[in-house]
Scaffold this active site. Structure first.
Site, PDB file in Angstrom:
ATOM      1  N   TYR A 212     -44.802  -5.084 -22.590  1.00 33.29           N
ATOM      2  CA  TYR A 212     -43.737  -5.917 -22.021  1.00 33.29           C
ATOM      3  C   TYR A 212     -44.292  -6.822 -20.926  1.00 33.29           C
ATOM      4  O   TYR A 212     -43.993  -8.028 -20.898  1.00 33.29           O
ATOM      5  CB  TYR A 212     -42.626  -5.034 -21.468  1.00 33.29           C
ATOM      6  CG  TYR A 212     -41.550  -5.792 -20.722  1.00 33.29           C
ATOM      7  CD1 TYR A 212     -40.556  -6.476 -21.410  1.00 33.29           C
ATOM      8  CD2 TYR A 212     -41.525  -5.809 -19.330  1.00 33.29           C
ATOM      9  CE1 TYR A 212     -39.563  -7.164 -20.727  1.00 33.29           C
ATOM     10  CE2 TYR A 212     -40.541  -6.500 -18.640  1.00 33.29           C
ATOM     11  CZ  TYR A 212     -39.560  -7.174 -19.351  1.00 33.29           C
ATOM     12  OH  TYR A 212     -38.590  -7.864 -18.667  1.00 33.29           O
TER      13      TYR A 212
ATOM     14  N   LYS B  89     -44.363 -11.097 -20.574  1.00 33.46           N
ATOM     15  CA  LYS B  89     -43.833 -11.885 -19.464  1.00 33.46           C
ATOM     16  C   LYS B  89     -44.942 -12.678 -18.774  1.00 33.46           C
ATOM     17  O   LYS B  89     -44.683 -13.781 -18.259  1.00 33.46           O
ATOM     18  CB  LYS B  89     -43.094 -10.977 -18.485  1.00 33.46           C
ATOM     19  CG  LYS B  89     -41.835 -10.353 -19.086  1.00 33.46           C
ATOM     20  CD  LYS B  89     -40.888 -11.416 -19.669  1.00 33.46           C
ATOM     21  CE  LYS B  89     -39.607 -10.829 -20.198  1.00 33.46           C
ATOM     22  NZ  LYS B  89     -38.681 -11.872 -20.723  1.00 33.46           N
TER      23      LYS B  89
END
Length: 256
Positions: free
Chosen positions: A152, A156
Site C-alpha cells: 500500500y 501511494k
C-alpha cells in the site's frame, strides 16, 4: 460561498469515506458532481443524498472500457469536464512485502495506480479544453512509510511521484495536478486496516496520538482541502503533495 460553482467534477470512489465527504463538499460548493462507485447500491445511496442534478455511475476503475464510458457519459450529460478527483483506493493487505501474494499486489496496483492512468487517458483531452484540474487522494505513508503496509505504501509513493510528473506534463495545457496526503481518517477502510493489526484495541489510541493536533479526524477535513485545491483560489498551485495530517509528519511528540 460556492467556490466550485458550475464546475463539473468527476470523483472516483465517491460513495464512502473520504470520497463521500468530498462529494458532499463539492455539491455544497456549487459543483455538478459525477460520482463513481463500484456497486449500484452505494451509487444509489449517494444519489439519494446529493440529488438528481448530479450523475452517479457504477464503474470498475481498473477497467479501461468502464472508465472510458464514464467519461463519455459525463460529457453527454454536462458537455464538459473541469476536474477529476482520483480518490478510489484500497488499503489491504496489511502485511510485510515478502508475505504479499501476487494477487494482492496486482489488485492494489490496479486500483490505486492504474485507475489514475485510465482517468488520465480518457479525461485529459477534456481537461485540456476546460484548462481543468486533477486531484489525487494519496497518503502520508507514501512519504514516510508504514510498518506492515509495504505494498500500500508503495502505491501511494507512486501516486506522489505521478502528481509531480503529471503536473509537469500538463502544465502547458493549463491543467493543474495536486494531491492530498492524509495521515489517518476515520473511514470504513481505516477500520478494516485497524482490525488487521496484531493488537487492534490499541490502534485507535495510536491513531489519535500520531496527529500533533490531538485527534483522528473525519473526512470533512480532507474535503475542505480538496475544495480549495480544485477552486480558482488555488489557480497557481500545481505539483503539490499537500499533507492534511494534523502535523503527523512533524515527528515525535510528548503525549505523557
Amino acid at each position: 460561498m460556492e467556490e466550485l460553482k458550475d464546475k463539473v467534477i468527476l470523483i472516483t470512489g465517491g460513495t464512502a469515506g473520504i470520497g463521500l465527504a468530498c462529494t458532499q463538499a463539492y455539491v455544497a460548493a456549487g459543483a455538478c458532481v459525477v460520482v463513481i462507485g463500484l456497486d449500484n447500491d452505494s451509487v444509489a445511496e449517494t444519489m439519494n443524498i446529493i440529488g438528481d442534478d448530479h450523475l452517479g455511475i457504477c464503474c470498475d476503475v481498473t477497467r479501461d472500457a468502464d472508465v472510458r464510458e464514464s467519461i463519455e457519459r459525463t460529457i453527454t450529460r454536462f458537455g464538459r469536464l473541469d476536474a477529476i478527483h482520483n480518490n478510489a483506493g484500497i488499503g489491504s493487505p496489511s502485511k510485510p512485502l515478502h508475505t504479499t501474494t501476487d494477487e494482492e499486489w496486482d489488485f492494489l496496483m490496479s486500483v490505486n495506480i492504474k485507475s489514475i492512468l485510465l482517468t488520465a487517458r480518457h479525461g485529459v483531452p477534456h481537461l485540456k479544453a476546460s484548462k481543468g484540474s486533477i486531484l489525487h487522494t494519496s497518503s502520508l505513508v507514501g512519504e514516510i512509510g508504514q510498518e506492515n503496509h509495504a505494498a500500500y505504501s508503495a502505491t501511494k509513493g507512486a501516486v506522489n511521484a505521478l502528481t509531480k510528473s503529471m503536473a509537469l506534463d500538463y502544465a502547458l495545457d493549463g491543467i493543474r495536478v495536486n494531491a492530498v496526503l492524509p495521515a489517518a481518517v476515520m473511514t470504513p477502510m481505516l477500520h478494516t486496516w485497524a482490525h488487521e493489526q496484531p493488537d487492534a484495541e490499541k490502534v485507535f489510541d495510536f491513531l489519535k496520538d500520531i496527529h500533533v493536533l490531538g485527534y483522528c479526524p473525519a473526512g470533512d477535513v480532507i474535503a475542505d482541502a480538496c475544495v480549495f485545491l480544485l477552486s480558482d483560489k488555488a489557480r497557481f498551485i500545481t505539483g503539490v503533495n499537500l499533507p492534511v495530517s494534523g502535523g503527523a509528519e512533524l515527528g515525535y511528540r510528548r503525549n505523557f
